[in-house]
Design a protein around this motif. Structure first.
Motif, PDB file in Angstrom:
ATOM      1  N   ASP A   1      13.255  96.098  24.095  1.00  0.00           N
ATOM      2  CA  ASP A   1      12.454  94.665  23.581  1.00  0.00           C
ATOM      3  C   ASP A   1      12.946  94.804  22.113  1.00  0.00           C
ATOM      4  OD1 ASP A   1      10.805  93.068  22.664  1.00  0.00           O
ATOM      5  OD2 ASP A   1       9.108  93.361  23.862  1.00  0.00           O
ATOM      6  N   PRO A   2      13.490  93.866  21.762  1.00  0.00           N
ATOM      7  CA  PRO A   2      13.730  93.785  20.495  1.00  0.00           C
ATOM      8  C   PRO A   2      12.525  93.858  19.454  1.00  0.00           C
ATOM      9  CG  PRO A   2      14.212  91.689  21.231  1.00  0.00           C
ATOM     10  CD  PRO A   2      13.721  92.429  22.397  1.00  0.00           C
ATOM     11  N   ASP A   3      11.390  93.398  20.078  1.00  0.00           N
ATOM     12  CA  ASP A   3      10.107  93.406  19.172  1.00  0.00           C
ATOM     13  C   ASP A   3       9.301  94.569  19.214  1.00  0.00           C
ATOM     14  OD1 ASP A   3      10.944  90.882  17.921  1.00  0.00           O
ATOM     15  OD2 ASP A   3      10.269  89.804  19.692  1.00  0.00           O
ATOM     16  N   GLY A   4       9.572  95.437  20.280  1.00  0.00           N
ATOM     17  CA  GLY A   4       8.744  96.491  20.745  1.00  0.00           C
ATOM     18  C   GLY A   4       8.613  97.662  19.960  1.00  0.00           C
ATOM     19  N   GLY A   5       9.965  98.044  19.359  1.00  0.00           N
ATOM     20  CA  GLY A   5       9.913  99.081  18.214  1.00  0.00           C
ATOM     21  C   GLY A   5      10.189 100.592  19.070  1.00  0.00           C
TER      22      GLY A   5
ATOM     23  N   ALA B   1      15.357 100.153  12.977  1.00  0.00           N
ATOM     24  CA  ALA B   1      14.084  99.777  13.918  1.00  0.00           C
ATOM     25  C   ALA B   1      13.850 100.837  15.152  1.00  0.00           C
ATOM     26  CB  ALA B   1      14.272  98.409  14.496  1.00  0.00           C
ATOM     27  N   VAL B   2      14.838 101.259  15.766  1.00  0.00           N
ATOM     28  CA  VAL B   2      14.835 102.278  16.719  1.00  0.00           C
ATOM     29  C   VAL B   2      15.872 103.145  16.844  1.00  0.00           C
ATOM     30  CG1 VAL B   2      14.534 102.350  19.365  1.00  0.00           C
ATOM     31  CG2 VAL B   2      13.991 100.409  18.240  1.00  0.00           C
ATOM     32  N   ARG B   3      15.078 104.600  16.984  1.00  0.00           N
ATOM     33  CA  ARG B   3      16.010 105.650  17.224  1.00  0.00           C
ATOM     34  C   ARG B   3      16.177 106.262  18.497  1.00  0.00           C
ATOM     35  NH1 ARG B   3      14.259 105.916  11.887  1.00  0.00           N
ATOM     36  NH2 ARG B   3      15.612 106.546  10.313  1.00  0.00           N
ATOM     37  N   TYR B   4      17.260 106.380  19.325  1.00  0.00           N
ATOM     38  CA  TYR B   4      17.234 106.568  20.744  1.00  0.00           C
ATOM     39  C   TYR B   4      17.336 108.081  20.953  1.00  0.00           C
ATOM     40  CZ  TYR B   4      17.775 101.662  21.788  1.00  0.00           C
ATOM     41  OH  TYR B   4      17.582 100.115  21.994  1.00  0.00           O
TER      42      TYR B   4
ATOM     43  N   VAL C   1      20.479  89.703  26.144  1.00  0.00           N
ATOM     44  CA  VAL C   1      20.361  88.992  27.492  1.00  0.00           C
ATOM     45  C   VAL C   1      18.929  88.357  27.957  1.00  0.00           C
ATOM     46  CG1 VAL C   1      22.270  90.705  28.067  1.00  0.00           C
ATOM     47  CG2 VAL C   1      19.832  91.297  28.623  1.00  0.00           C
ATOM     48  N   GLY C   2      19.176  87.451  28.943  1.00  0.00           N
ATOM     49  CA  GLY C   2      17.939  87.060  29.302  1.00  0.00           C
ATOM     50  C   GLY C   2      17.848  85.580  28.979  1.00  0.00           C
ATOM     51  N   ARG C   3      16.793  84.862  29.639  1.00  0.00           N
ATOM     52  CA  ARG C   3      16.657  83.481  29.582  1.00  0.00           C
ATOM     53  C   ARG C   3      15.382  83.034  29.221  1.00  0.00           C
ATOM     54  NH1 ARG C   3      21.905  81.842  29.585  1.00  0.00           N
ATOM     55  NH2 ARG C   3      23.063  82.470  31.512  1.00  0.00           N
ATOM     56  N   PRO C   4      15.075  83.171  27.710  1.00  0.00           N
ATOM     57  CA  PRO C   4      15.973  83.382  26.671  1.00  0.00           C
ATOM     58  C   PRO C   4      16.284  84.700  26.375  1.00  0.00           C
ATOM     59  CG  PRO C   4      13.779  82.896  25.892  1.00  0.00           C
ATOM     60  CD  PRO C   4      13.741  82.732  27.228  1.00  0.00           C
ATOM     61  N   ALA C   5      17.280  84.847  25.526  1.00  0.00           N
ATOM     62  CA  ALA C   5      18.101  86.200  25.304  1.00  0.00           C
ATOM     63  C   ALA C   5      17.096  86.970  24.467  1.00  0.00           C
ATOM     64  CB  ALA C   5      19.268  85.939  24.979  1.00  0.00           C
ATOM     65  N   ARG C   6      16.120  87.679  24.888  1.00  0.00           N
ATOM     66  CA  ARG C   6      15.281  88.491  24.185  1.00  0.00           C
ATOM     67  C   ARG C   6      15.164  89.975  24.632  1.00  0.00           C
ATOM     68  NH1 ARG C   6      14.141  87.091  19.397  1.00  0.00           N
ATOM     69  NH2 ARG C   6      12.575  88.339  19.427  1.00  0.00           N
TER      70      ARG C   6
END
Length: 744
Positions: A669-673, A628-631, A645-650
């Protein structure tokens, strides 16, 4: 010592006959089979105690190696980072490393092969090591050293060298005779001495040494010498070679002496034996009391040469530069007729026969992705191994960032890091790995232990029941030494599953309702062999992780020597099954999992060769993995910690070591790409980082510093864009020689 590449995996370990199990409650100081009735040495000179207290006030390093080049191949870049830090750094080399006595890279015959001169070759290797250390410390291979003979034990002498321009950097040479073979059984060797095949092991005087004569060491005298050195240095970090080498799938060379029979290993027999002597010395040192806590790191040796390369090219080049200095590739004149380096290494480290050692640095303990956990009331607790025992730090109030501790949780000769899991009601359960040294009533072996939280003390510190042995997947003591480090997950019904690599290179598990009443060890189904492998079962490497997703399915991941392997249960409460080829790039080491909502799971790890951090995702439908992501590449090695992490953990937070030995961490962001920006925490540390969140959903990161103290940072505000506060370090208790015990 390096040997020809065709013999890289020719190594035999130790086989120690023995019987029943040892009580888990025996402490680290209880090892006594090889130990003397009373200490052979005590630091009688008060000046040595003042020296230890004044050296590098907060951290000091001791490296225990078998041959002069071991730390350069297997412990760098950590070695150089320690030397350059300004803290006290001492390296002790147990053998003379004399090998065949020929200082040449030539493997042919005739005029190209010089005559044997073992004292001269041992001195040439000494000169090469000190030149490499001088380059690491001040950049000059010809910087002068002060050389003298000192006594660690009454009646014995060792050579000590001190870099004049940087006197915090010292080298100690015991010059015991080496095995002179990677795997051939030799009674006159460290291995033979450890096993009792010989009663004494002689030294070899290298050319020009100030040591006045040769000596003969008994087993306990080698151990006591190392204890004396530990008392002299008072290290906060001890680095050794690998005490848990993996066996090779070949028949070992025959041995007439029963004591020397065993298996064939992917390492040199001197390497593993030096690590055993170091473990025995640490057990004795901790048993006598000490002033500051000790972290232990064990580095993989020749096995790194058959695993995927795991450091990036800049790191490999720097390792090779220092090895070329050691190998006398520049032909410098050091003024010693014995030679100025080890021509067997020469300038070949980057692209020659030993290149795979140069291109990898691997810790035997892969680190835990789960050692910072919330307590029932929302406070955080951190767990680590110090002085071979488990310890805990606990927040004094939810979210305040102030931790009490370290509080001792017991255990003896624990290795690596603690893996902690939370039960549905909030109680914690800990899992660790422990070495049991040989004694008259039990064999040398490893075992996995667990302890469950049984309450909270008045001061808010969690208390735990007695440690319970989970044994190992392989009951035979010799096979148990290869048991991997535990990872665990708790199902929605409270069943705890613990997983570990077994002797055969697969994954085994035990399950226990509410963390008790354990099943027997059973193997997970092996993953399918890749195309063209002719039915070969993929070899799994330690560094696995486990989690339970939001739908109650148990996931397990493990790095192979070629691929990422994944298991998942079909229904909640079922045992995970292999999912087939993940299609993910080859891993460079440990894997870390984080579950999200809707059954999604994320995976963080480093890619082989480049060490680039990757984030992969798996959605329940279609149930396959994809990168998904390469740093941005920052180098480094070892585990990349991962948590949602977060409330909700996103939001996802990642943390791992970079090329400078410092911590890099990022929020994504797990959905940001798109990858989050790396931040740098300037905290030299040991093991893997921990990531979690506080009661407000703010990301919290923790590391165990090289000073043996807990370092923590958290966000000011929750969310992917939330800034971080300053790092804080938990103060060391004043006048405390050992944390107070907190077990029931």
């Amino acid at each position: 010592m390096p040997t020809h590449p065709s013999r890289l995996s020719r190594r035999r370990l130790l086989q120690i006959a023995g019987g029943g199990a040892a009580a888990v409650t025996v402490g680290a100081g209880g090892w006594a089979w090889f130990g003397p009735r009373a200490p052979l040495s005590q630091i009688a000179d008060p000046a040595l105690e003042r020296e230890a207290a004044a050296s590098g006030a907060e951290q000091a390093f001791l490296h225990v190696i078998a041959h002069a080049d071991d730390s350069l191949y297997f412990m760098n870049p950590a070695l150089e980072q320690s030397v350059r830090s300004g803290a006290r750094s001492v390296t002790v080399c147990l053998t003379g490393g004399e090998s065949d006595g020929r200082n040449t890279a030539e493997h042919g015959r005739g005029d190209r092969v010089p005559p044997r001169d073992r004292p001269a070759f041992a001195r040439a290797r000494t000169n090469g090591l000190r030149a490499a250390h001088a380059v690491m410390a001040i950049g000059d291979p010809l910087s002068p050293w002060d050389v003298e003979a000192i006594s660690l034990l009454p009646g014995f002498q060792v050579e000590i060298q001190t870099l004049r321009a940087a006197p915090h950097n010292q080298l100690v040479f015991m010059e015991l005779v080496e095995a002179r073979s990677v795997s051939e059984p030799r009674a006159k060797s460290l291995r033979g001495l450890w096993l009792g095949a010989v009663d004494v092991l002689p030294t070899l005087r290298s050319e020009g040494t100030p040591v006045q004569r040769t000596f003969e060491y008994r087993r306990e005298q080698v151990v006591e010498s190392l204890i004396a050195l530990l008392e002299r240095v008072r290290p906060t970090v001890v680095r050794t070679l690998d005490p848990n080498a993996v066996h090779a799938p070949h028949q070992p060379p025959p041995a007439e002496d029963r004591e020397l029979r065993g298996l064939l290993y992917h390492d040199h027999q001197d390497h593993i034996s030096s690590a055993y002597f170091a473990q025995a010395a640490l057990a004795g040192y901790w048993g006598r009391g000490r002033r500051r806590p000790t972290v232990v790191e064990n580095y993989i040796g020749y096995e790194a040469g058959v695993l995927p390369n795991n450091v990036d090219l800049p790191t490999a080049r720097r390792k090779a530069e220092l090895l070329s200095v050691y190998g006398w590739a520049d032909g410098r004149d050091c003024g010693d007729r014995a030679g100025c380096g080890d021509r067997k290494v020469g300038g070949s480290a980057l692209d020659g026969w030993s290149r795979n050692w140069t291109r990898s640095t691997r810790l035997r303990a892969p680190g835990s992705n789960s050692w910072l956990r919330p307590l029932k009331d929302g406070r955080l607790a951190a767990f680590a191994v110090l002085d071979g025992a488990a310890v805990c730090w606990a927040e004094t109030a939810p979210g305040n960032g102030t931790f009490s501790g370290p509080h001792r949780l017991g255990g003896g000769l624990l290795q690596g890091q603690v893996h902690a899991v939370s039960h549905p009601g909030g109680a914690l359960q800990l899992f660790v790995s422990r070495t049991v040294l040989p004694a008259r009533n039990h064999a040398h072996r490893r075992e996995l232990l667990t302890a469950r939280q049984n309450g909270t003390a008045r001061d808010g510190v969690p208390t735990f029941g007695a440690w319970e042995s989970l044994g190992t997947p392989d009951a035979a003591p010799l096979a148990s030494l290869e048991t991997g480090f535990p990872a665990a997950a708790v199902g929605q019904d409270g069943t705890v599953h613990v997983f570990a690599r077994d002797w055969r290179g697969g994954i085994a598990y035990r399950s226990g309702a509410q963390g008790g009443d354990w099943s027997l060890w059973r193997p997970l189904e092996a993953p399918a062999a890749p195309a063209g492998a002719a039915g070969r079962v993929p070899r799994l490497v330690d560094g696995l992780d486990a989690c339970v997703d939001s739908e109650g399915l148990v996931h397990v991941v493990a790095p192979g020597d070629r691929a990422v392997h994944h298991w998942v249960s079909r229904e909640p409460g079922q045992i995970p099954e292999p999912t087939g080829d993940t299609g993910l790039p080859e891993p460079a080491g440990p894997l870390s999992l984080a579950p999200l909502d809707d059954g999604e799971v994320r995976l963080a790890y480093r890619r082989s060769v480049t060490a680039q951090v990757l984030l992969a995702e798996r959605r329940p439908r279609p149930g396959s993995w994809r990168p998904a992501v390469r740093y941005e590449p920052v180098g480094g090695y070892g585990r990349v910690a991962l948590a949602a992490v977060g409330r909700p953990a996103r939001a996802l937070v990642l943390a791992g070591r970079d090329n400078a030995g410092l911590l890099r961490y990022a929020l994504s962001d797990p959905d940001g790409g798109t990858p989050g920006r790396w931040r740098t925490g300037k905290v030299p540390h040991s093991g893997a980082a921990a990531v979690g969140q506080d009661t407000d959903g703010r990301a919290v990161l923790a590391v165990l510093g090289n000073d043996g103290r807990l370092h923590v940072v958290r966000q000011r505000d929750a969310g992917v864009d939330g800034a971080f506060q300053e790092w804080t370090v938990q103060p060391a208790p004043r006048g405390q020689t050992g944390p107070a015990k907190r077990t029931g």
